[in-house]
Design a protein around this motif. Sequence first.
Motif, PDB file in Angstrom:
ATOM      1  N   LEU A 100      12.918  -9.333  78.940  1.00 38.96           N
ATOM      2  CA  LEU A 100      13.884 -10.264  79.534  1.00 38.96           C
ATOM      3  C   LEU A 100      14.976 -10.503  78.496  1.00 38.96           C
ATOM      4  O   LEU A 100      14.675 -10.649  77.313  1.00 38.96           O
ATOM      5  N   SER A 101      16.212 -10.572  78.940  1.00 32.64           N
ATOM      6  CA  SER A 101      17.256 -10.775  77.936  1.00 32.64           C
ATOM      7  C   SER A 101      18.326 -11.780  78.338  1.00 32.64           C
ATOM      8  O   SER A 101      19.270 -12.015  77.587  1.00 32.64           O
ATOM      9  N   ALA A 102      18.170 -12.407  79.498  1.00 31.95           N
ATOM     10  CA  ALA A 102      19.233 -13.292  79.983  1.00 31.95           C
ATOM     11  C   ALA A 102      19.403 -14.556  79.145  1.00 31.95           C
ATOM     12  O   ALA A 102      20.472 -15.154  79.126  1.00 31.95           O
ATOM     13  N   GLY A 103      18.338 -14.954  78.426  1.00 33.61           N
ATOM     14  CA  GLY A 103      18.429 -16.161  77.608  1.00 33.61           C
ATOM     15  C   GLY A 103      19.359 -15.998  76.422  1.00 33.61           C
ATOM     16  O   GLY A 103      19.865 -16.985  75.871  1.00 33.61           O
ATOM     17  N   LYS A 104      19.605 -14.741  76.062  1.00 30.30           N
ATOM     18  CA  LYS A 104      20.482 -14.443  74.936  1.00 30.30           C
ATOM     19  C   LYS A 104      21.859 -15.104  75.108  1.00 30.30           C
ATOM     20  O   LYS A 104      22.505 -15.501  74.137  1.00 30.30           O
ATOM     21  N   GLY A 105      22.287 -15.205  76.364  1.00 27.59           N
ATOM     22  CA  GLY A 105      23.605 -15.783  76.664  1.00 27.59           C
ATOM     23  C   GLY A 105      23.807 -17.164  76.074  1.00 27.59           C
ATOM     24  O   GLY A 105      24.917 -17.531  75.680  1.00 27.59           O
ATOM     25  N   VAL A 106      22.740 -17.944  75.990  1.00 27.07           N
ATOM     26  CA  VAL A 106      22.853 -19.305  75.441  1.00 27.07           C
ATOM     27  C   VAL A 106      23.255 -19.224  73.968  1.00 27.07           C
ATOM     28  O   VAL A 106      24.181 -19.911  73.522  1.00 27.07           O
ATOM     29  N   PHE A 107      22.584 -18.339  73.225  1.00 25.54           N
ATOM     30  CA  PHE A 107      22.852 -18.239  71.784  1.00 25.54           C
ATOM     31  C   PHE A 107      24.209 -17.583  71.518  1.00 25.54           C
ATOM     32  O   PHE A 107      24.932 -17.994  70.613  1.00 25.54           O
ATOM     33  N   VAL A 108      24.543 -16.584  72.338  1.00 26.69           N
ATOM     34  CA  VAL A 108      25.841 -15.919  72.167  1.00 26.69           C
ATOM     35  C   VAL A 108      26.969 -16.908  72.494  1.00 26.69           C
ATOM     36  O   VAL A 108      27.975 -16.967  71.787  1.00 26.69           O
ATOM     37  N   SER A 109      26.786 -17.712  73.535  1.00 26.85           N
ATOM     38  CA  SER A 109      27.804 -18.716  73.888  1.00 26.85           C
ATOM     39  C   SER A 109      28.034 -19.662  72.718  1.00 26.85           C
ATOM     40  O   SER A 109      29.171 -19.968  72.356  1.00 26.85           O
ATOM     41  N   MET A 110      26.924 -20.118  72.119  1.00 31.56           N
ATOM     42  CA  MET A 110      27.022 -21.056  70.998  1.00 31.56           C
ATOM     43  C   MET A 110      27.770 -20.407  69.829  1.00 31.56           C
ATOM     44  O   MET A 110      28.647 -21.017  69.220  1.00 31.56           O
ATOM     45  N   LEU A 111      27.412 -19.160  69.539  1.00 30.16           N
ATOM     46  CA  LEU A 111      28.045 -18.454  68.417  1.00 30.16           C
ATOM     47  C   LEU A 111      29.548 -18.295  68.659  1.00 30.16           C
ATOM     48  O   LEU A 111      30.362 -18.567  67.772  1.00 30.16           O
ATOM     49  N   LYS A 112      29.896 -17.892  69.877  1.00 31.12           N
ATOM     50  CA  LYS A 112      31.326 -17.691  70.185  1.00 31.12           C
ATOM     51  C   LYS A 112      32.093 -19.001  70.055  1.00 31.12           C
ATOM     52  O   LYS A 112      33.208 -19.029  69.562  1.00 31.12           O
ATOM     53  N   HIS A 113      31.457 -20.087  70.486  1.00 32.86           N
ATOM     54  CA  HIS A 113      32.107 -21.397  70.380  1.00 32.86           C
ATOM     55  C   HIS A 113      32.327 -21.755  68.907  1.00 32.86           C
ATOM     56  O   HIS A 113      33.415 -22.175  68.517  1.00 32.86           O
ATOM     57  N   LEU A 114      31.295 -21.543  68.100  1.00 34.24           N
ATOM     58  CA  LEU A 114      31.397 -21.879  66.674  1.00 34.24           C
ATOM     59  C   LEU A 114      32.464 -21.025  65.993  1.00 34.24           C
ATOM     60  O   LEU A 114      33.245 -21.524  65.181  1.00 34.24           O
TER      61      LEU A 114
END
Lengths: 82, 233
Positions: free
Chosen positions: B214-228
């Motif tokens: 499963l890989s859809a949860g990755k979006g949460v961490f990528v979103s956070m990184l992009k925001h930072l």
Amino acid sequence: MLRAIVTVMLKKGIFDPQGRAVHNGLESIGFEGVKQVRVGKQLEIDLNLTDRAEAKKMVDEMCDKMLANPVVESFSYEITEV
Amino acid sequence: MNWGVLLLPGSNCAEDCFHAVDQVLGQPVRYLWHKDTDLGDVDAIIIPGGFSYGDHLRPGAIAHLSPAMTSVKAFAEKGGLVIGICNGFQILTESRMLPGALLQNKGLKFLCQDQTLRVENNSTAFTSEYEAGDVIICPIAHNEGNYYAKAETIEEMEANGQVLFRYSSPDGEVSDATNPNGSINNIAGIINRNGNVVGMMPHPERSADSVLGLSAGKGVFVSMLKHLEAVNS
């Protein structure tokens, strides 16, 4: 020594699935006429204190800070000599 | 960006969170010990799942009073990104950093299953990688995930777009039939008014690495990184 007996219950109106399960259990063993069951917690806290007012103040603070979550729970207590 | 994963006695998802940041995002990450008040120069904090302090009294009731949480609170008040997952969500509600509370599952059973979620609001620092209406699979594993808040609070949160994820069917339908734990309005994840603190019962870190299937949860961490990266550039 003083002992505080603290009771913590889910607030009225908040569904208590554990109470519901106990209710069903009581009915299944033949107890009729049970209107509602709610399950809570009781904490027995022995205090190295002799002054009731001081004990009351301390227990109030304990309940506010940790023992009960005011969003979903209410608390009450009694203080007795032991 | 520097990430921190809070370690409490009884945390059991800390390594999965660490892995998601270290191996999946490729970002520097370290553990934050619950007794430490100095969090260092972290840009984001993850409060992982588990059974902090054995879930005694109530999940999160003792953990939220740990010394590190005072610093986490101060970090969030200054706008720092904080995400609490599962037990981390319970800790955030106990600390009042997020509204409401997590009650025992309506069915009285510990739930451990893959769960479909509908993304509700993608205009946040935690969900920008998704589209609103996307359906993702994230595992859940909890006994107290039944989200509750007063009717006025729920109304306010819904009006402000503070609900990020809802328990849904695979085609995105949200109903009582798709509600695993009794949460009001099928709420699975929420954000605070300031948009920098998130709590969610499902585990994005368990669905962040495709090797796990499963890989859809990755979006949460990528979103956070992009925001930072955007705010620090």
